[in-house]
Design a protein around this motif. Structure first.
Motif, PDB file in Angstrom:
ATOM      1  N   HIS A 179       0.821  -1.211   0.000  1.00 24.49           N
ATOM      2  CA  HIS A 179       0.000   0.000   0.000  1.00 24.49           C
ATOM      3  C   HIS A 179       0.857   1.265   0.000  1.00 24.49           C
ATOM      4  N   VAL A 180       1.986   1.221   0.700  1.00 24.22           N
ATOM      5  CA  VAL A 180       2.909   2.362   0.757  1.00 24.22           C
ATOM      6  C   VAL A 180       4.320   1.832   0.546  1.00 24.22           C
ATOM      7  N   ILE A 181       5.102   2.551  -0.261  1.00 20.43           N
ATOM      8  CA  ILE A 181       6.491   2.172  -0.533  1.00 20.43           C
ATOM      9  C   ILE A 181       7.388   3.360  -0.227  1.00 20.43           C
ATOM     10  N   LEU A 182       8.392   3.139   0.605  1.00 16.53           N
ATOM     11  CA  LEU A 182       9.382   4.170   0.938  1.00 16.53           C
ATOM     12  C   LEU A 182      10.680   3.818   0.235  1.00 16.53           C
ATOM     13  N   ASP A 183      11.105   4.683  -0.693  1.00 13.50           N
ATOM     14  CA  ASP A 183      12.248   4.366  -1.552  1.00 13.50           C
ATOM     15  C   ASP A 183      13.312   5.440  -1.452  1.00 13.50           C
ATOM     16  N   MET A 184      14.557   5.008  -1.309  1.00  9.47           N
ATOM     17  CA  MET A 184      15.695   5.922  -1.329  1.00  9.47           C
ATOM     18  C   MET A 184      16.703   5.510  -2.403  1.00  9.47           C
ATOM     19  N   VAL A 185      16.291   4.638  -3.325  1.00  7.61           N
ATOM     20  CA  VAL A 185      17.205   4.088  -4.325  1.00  7.61           C
ATOM     21  C   VAL A 185      17.038   4.765  -5.675  1.00  7.61           C
ATOM     22  N   GLY A 186      15.794   4.818  -6.189  1.00  2.00           N
ATOM     23  CA  GLY A 186      15.546   5.437  -7.487  1.00  2.00           C
ATOM     24  C   GLY A 186      15.956   4.547  -8.651  1.00  2.00           C
ATOM     25  N   ASP A 187      16.258   5.167  -9.809  1.00  2.00           N
ATOM     26  CA  ASP A 187      16.680   4.466 -11.020  1.00  2.00           C
ATOM     27  C   ASP A 187      15.652   3.392 -11.388  1.00  2.00           C
ATOM     28  N   ASP A 188      16.062   2.156 -11.603  1.00  2.53           N
ATOM     29  CA  ASP A 188      15.126   1.116 -12.033  1.00  2.53           C
ATOM     30  C   ASP A 188      14.123   0.742 -10.949  1.00  2.53           C
ATOM     31  N   TYR A 189      14.385   1.133  -9.683  1.00  3.49           N
ATOM     32  CA  TYR A 189      13.413   0.870  -8.623  1.00  3.49           C
ATOM     33  C   TYR A 189      12.116   1.643  -8.865  1.00  3.49           C
ATOM     34  N   ILE A 190      12.179   2.743  -9.583  1.00  2.00           N
ATOM     35  CA  ILE A 190      10.985   3.561  -9.797  1.00  2.00           C
ATOM     36  C   ILE A 190       9.912   2.750 -10.526  1.00  2.00           C
ATOM     37  N   GLN A 191      10.284   2.106 -11.639  1.00  6.38           N
ATOM     38  CA  GLN A 191       9.326   1.284 -12.364  1.00  6.38           C
ATOM     39  C   GLN A 191       8.949   0.039 -11.572  1.00  6.38           C
TER      40      GLN A 191
END
Length: 331
Positions: free
Chosen positions: A216-228
């Motif tokens: 339901h919620v995703i906390l991301d600090m990586v970016g790049d291919d993690y976005i898709q």
């Protein structure tokens, strides 16, 4: 109380490695009308400090150019408009810069009392992580009890804090981390599942663990291919929050799933927020999270402590990505 006119602090040559960090003697700061002066017992080390040292994260206008965004210690002086805090109070604080020093000024509204159960060294690891996690997961992403949260970088300072805060507020937590040791550490803190991204496809694992529903919620600090990939494993009406881009902020993205799933993509940085926003975060933290810290249900995970003069070693450890939890500098 007589205070010295000068103090020891860390200075640095911009756009360099850890070795350009060095100690200097400089004037002690004076608190403004709505600020307090803190004799620093410990200061937290955070990735934005490393980025600032490299010339990639300049301080906002009006902020101290020195490194250090969180401190803990004793209030030794207060500005004319400060009512709550008095000399002798133990506080931890989110500062706008200048934390790597014997004395630091902080807006009074960004200070929080140190629970009796914590030392100053442990408390110095609280402000940056708790402010960031609360603002992004609860104020921005509207995380609710019973939902599933996916945290990337689960073994980081932000990650270990997010795990504990979310579990204490009845959220199911899945994390990604690099390697079995980090995964075990996350599970020991309460994570319901830890995915080793070095050996597993986290998109497939999140779908398996949620029986196809997604997070339901995703906390991301990586970016790049993690976005898709985050879009792929988000649940319908999911919220994806970016707080950093360790692999890069540019990505080719198919936005059709965003529309079909009715997703919300958002993000923020903390340091550039207004004092009013930070004050609102501090008030909510004191109401919702500080009682849980006092009860021991949330504990800062400090795995490495360095004397202030060994700040270069602390930055080198931060950049190694071998860290589990937080680093603090002690004075």
């Amino acid at each position: 109380m007589s205070l010295p006119d000068t103090m020891e602090a860390v200075d640095y040559h911009q756009a360099g490695g850890p070795t350009p960090l060095f100690m200097v003697t400089c004037p002690r700061p004076e608190p403004g009308a709505d600020e307090v002066l803190i004799r620093v017992a410990a200061a937290g080390v955070n990735r934005p400090d490393v980025l600032q040292r490299k010339g990639l994260y300049p301080p906002p206008e009006g902020a101290s150019p020195r490194l250090g965004l969180e401190v803990a210690g004793e209030v030794v002086a207060v500005g004319a408009q400060v009512q709550r805090w008095q000399p002798g109070d133990r506080v931890c604080a989110l500062v706008n810069g200048g934390g790597y020093a014997q004395y630091a000024v902080a807006p009074a509204s960004q200070c929080l009392p140190i629970p009796d159960s914590l030392t100053e060294e442990d408390a110095a690891a609280l402000p940056e992580a708790t402010f960031t996690v609360w603002h992004n997961l609860w104020q921005r992403a509207r995380l609710q009890p019973g939902e599933t949260l996916l945290v990337h970088g689960g073994a980081s300072g932000i990650g270990t804090t997010a795990i504990q805060m979310a579990k204490a507020l009845d959220v199911r937590v899945i994390v990604t981390a690099g390697g079995p040791e980090k995964c075990r550490a996350c599970e020991a803190l309460g994570a319901d599942a830890a995915i080793d991204y070095q050996a597993q496809d986290y998109v497939a694992e999140v779908k398996r663990l949620t029986e196809g529903e997604g997070a339901h919620v995703i906390l991301d600090m990586v970016g790049d291919d993690y976005i898709q990939r985050n879009i792929s494993c988000a649940a319908k009406e999911g919220r994806i929050v970016n707080i950093a881009f360790l692999k890069g902020s540019l990505a080719k993205v198919d936005f059709l799933p965003v529309m079909l799933k009715r997703l919300t993509l958002t993000g923020s940085t903390l340091r550039a927020q207004s004092d009013e926003v930070k004050a609102s975060i501090a008030r909510e933290l004191e109401q919702r999270i500080w009682p849980l810290i006092a009860l021991g249900r949330i504990k800062p995970l400090v795995n490495h402590r360095f004397p202030l003069a060994q700040v270069a070693d602390a930055h080198q450890l931060m950049e190694s990505n071998q860290l589990i939890g937080k680093i603090v500098l002690t004075l």
